[in-house]
Design a protein around this motif. Structure first.
Motif, PDB file in Angstrom:
ATOM      1  N   ASN A 223       0.485  -1.089   0.099  1.00  0.00           N
ATOM      2  CA  ASN A 223      -0.427   0.197   0.057  1.00  0.00           C
ATOM      3  C   ASN A 223       0.782   1.536   0.016  1.00  0.00           C
ATOM      4  OD1 ASN A 223      -2.729  -1.387   0.429  1.00  0.00           O
ATOM      5  ND2 ASN A 223      -2.391  -1.212   2.305  1.00  0.00           N
ATOM      6  N   GLN A 224       2.142   1.198   0.956  1.00  0.00           N
ATOM      7  CA  GLN A 224       3.265   1.964   0.409  1.00  0.00           C
ATOM      8  C   GLN A 224       3.145   2.695  -0.982  1.00  0.00           C
ATOM      9  OE1 GLN A 224       1.677   4.168   2.958  1.00  0.00           O
ATOM     10  NE2 GLN A 224       0.285   2.256   4.298  1.00  0.00           N
ATOM     11  N   LYS A 226       2.620   1.800  -3.193  1.00  0.00           N
ATOM     12  CA  LYS A 226       1.555   2.559  -4.479  1.00  0.00           C
ATOM     13  C   LYS A 226       1.555   4.021  -3.988  1.00  0.00           C
ATOM     14  CE  LYS A 226      -1.445  -1.520  -4.886  1.00  0.00           C
ATOM     15  NZ  LYS A 226      -0.726  -1.820  -6.103  1.00  0.00           N
ATOM     16  N   TRP A 227       1.749   4.642  -2.774  1.00  0.00           N
ATOM     17  CA  TRP A 227       1.817   5.418  -2.730  1.00  0.00           C
ATOM     18  C   TRP A 227       3.205   6.347  -3.522  1.00  0.00           C
ATOM     19  CZ3 TRP A 227      -1.996   9.118  -1.241  1.00  0.00           C
ATOM     20  CH2 TRP A 227      -3.227   8.650  -0.353  1.00  0.00           C
ATOM     21  N   ASP A 421      -6.411   0.821  -4.826  1.00  0.00           N
ATOM     22  CA  ASP A 421      -6.504  -0.269  -4.444  1.00  0.00           C
ATOM     23  C   ASP A 421      -5.079  -0.133  -2.713  1.00  0.00           C
ATOM     24  OD1 ASP A 421      -4.403   0.034  -5.785  1.00  0.00           O
ATOM     25  OD2 ASP A 421      -4.331  -1.599  -6.244  1.00  0.00           O
ATOM     26  N   ALA A 422      -5.140   1.561  -3.048  1.00  0.00           N
ATOM     27  CA  ALA A 422      -4.280   1.423  -1.172  1.00  0.00           C
ATOM     28  C   ALA A 422      -5.256   1.391  -0.116  1.00  0.00           C
ATOM     29  CB  ALA A 422      -3.492   2.296  -1.403  1.00  0.00           C
ATOM     30  N   ALA A 423      -5.041   1.161   1.067  1.00  0.00           N
ATOM     31  CA  ALA A 423      -5.648   1.381   2.094  1.00  0.00           C
ATOM     32  C   ALA A 423      -5.385   2.481   2.406  1.00  0.00           C
ATOM     33  CB  ALA A 423      -4.783  -0.111   3.357  1.00  0.00           C
TER      34      ALA A 423
END
Length: 431
Positions: A223-224, A226-227, A421-423
């Motif tokens: 997730n991180q 992807k940021w 799709d990231a938290a």
């Protein structure tokens, strides 16, 4: 005249007694003392098989902390030599040289020191003791040969007190030193360890944390990452090296870490090699940024000034400039849960060689996050160390670029959307 003759006869008798007693005194003196430790044989052997930590365990330095110590020859093993020079008359000058070295068995030093005697030797023997032979008994033995030097034979009467007391103090210092080194046997780790100088880097960073569960950790990393991918894309940046995971907190329940991606401007470095298993054609990256093929690090001049980029960050992403550092390094192939032990091996190895681990350890992930549990997953493991005489610089967080002013009467632009799709971004973990 009679009294003169009496004095001469008395002197002859004293000299005769001196010679007679001296001839019966031992021509060789030996003294030994022992200590036991629970540290691995590799740790004990490596500390004593060179002179990097000589002043930390040997009692000689106690007499004159300002004495000059100079090493020559190989760093370890036969031929390694230490010369000392002191302004203290009781110490003077001399040398220690390793003349025999059998790993895990014994180390023999040839000593050149002030005072009478020849063939001075200091022998240190190792013996495994305790349950399952996990402890090591260290026996230090000093020998000196006086031959027919009668004054030397008389001086030998005090070897047990003088040299023996120094040996006991030295073994006590050695025992205390060993307790400061982590109890990890690094001798079987392949491919070994080394010190490396790493250049300064620009990087995008996200601080996060996850439960100590493999799936949770992998999800947090993905997730991180992807940021970071989104910020790189919007700012015309590309990876300048493999993703790094910097350990902040490692408890029984939680793993806190930084996801760090070294960056450069697009087109300023070599093109990444295509991953056979990645999606897309040619050199196009895979559709899933978190599973993209690793990027080879471009050769960088460690002395070159670091350029500051204009970066607009989003979400939890920070733009940080990391200074050049020196670090202990090894490589590891296997599933990521084995990394904590490898980090401890790196720390123990560096401390044995006199380096002081500082800051936080980190790994370079040479394979995609989704493959980090594979037996074939590859990592580089680093632990920064302090360079004597050099003050370490701290990482510099670069302030984000200010948003453009909104003309009066117009609506302010909405914040950048998080990757689909990231938290949600997590709060930074405590360092």
């Amino acid at each position: 005249m009679t009294r003169v003759i009496e004095w001469i006869i008395s002197l002859v008798i004293v000299i005769a007694l001196f010679v007679a007693i001296g001839l019966f005194l031992p021509s060789t003196r030996t003294v030994s003392h022992s200590v036991e430790t629970n540290r691995p044989m590799s740790t004990v052997n490596d500390i004593l098989n060179g002179f990097t930590r000589f002043k930390d365990w040997n009692a000689l330095i106690n007499y004159d902390p300002r004495m000059t110590l100079t090493t020559s020859g190989p760093e370890t093993g036969v031929g390694a030599k230490l010369d000392f020079v002191s302004q203290q008359a009781t110490v003077g000058e001399g040398s220690w040289e390793i003349v025999e070295s059998e790993p895990g068995e014994k180390i023999v030093y040839a000593l050149q020191t002030p005072g009478r005697g020849e063939n001075k030797r200091m022998t240190i023997r190792f013996e495994r003791t305790g349950q399952r032979n996990q402890n090591v008994k260290i026996t230090q033995r000093y020998t000196v040969d006086y031959g027919y030097d009668l004054f030397g034979r008389y001086a030998g009467l005090y070897v047990t007190d003088k040299i023996g007391d120094d040996m006991k103090r030295g073994l006590e210092k050695l025992s205390n030193l060993l307790t400061t080194i982590p109890r990890f046997d690094y001798s079987q780790h392949e491919p070994g360890f080394e010190f490396v100088d790493l250049p300064a880097v620009n990087a995008l960073v996200v601080t996060t944390a996850a439960k100590r569960a493999n799936d949770d950790i992998a999800l947090a990393m993905t997730n991180q990452d992807k940021w970071i991918e989104q910020v790189m894309e919007k700012n015309g940046l590309e990876p300048a090296g493999p993703m790094r995971i910097v350990t902040n907190e490692f408890t029984t329940d939680t793993y806190g870490f930084d996801v760090v991606q070294p960056i450069r401007k697009k087109g300023t470095g070599p093109a990444p090699a295509a991953d056979e298993g990645s999606e897309g054609e040619g050199n196009e990256p895979a559709a899933d940024a978190a599973d993209a093929a690793p990027v080879a690090t471009a050769p960088v001049d460690p002395n070159a000034p670091l350029e500051r980029y204009l970066v607009k960050v989003e979400g939890p992403v920070l733009y940080v400039q990391y200074p050049a550092i020196r670090a202990a390094k090894t490589s590891y192939t296997g599933p990521s849960p084995g990394l904590p032990r490898v980090r401890d091996l790196v720390r123990a190895w560096s401390m044995v060689r006199g380096a002081e681990p500082v800051d936080r350890p980190y790994e370079e992930y040479l394979d995609a996050i989704k493959d980090m549990l594979s037996e074939e997953a590859e990592f580089n493991v680093y632990w920064p160390v302090r360079v004597p005489g050099v003050e370490a610089a701290d990482p510099v967080q670069i302030a984000p670029e200010p948003a453009a002013e909104t003309p009066e009467g117009e609506a302010a632009p909405a914040d950048a959307e998080a990757p689909a799709d990231a938290a949600p971004a997590e709060a930074p973990a405590a360092a």
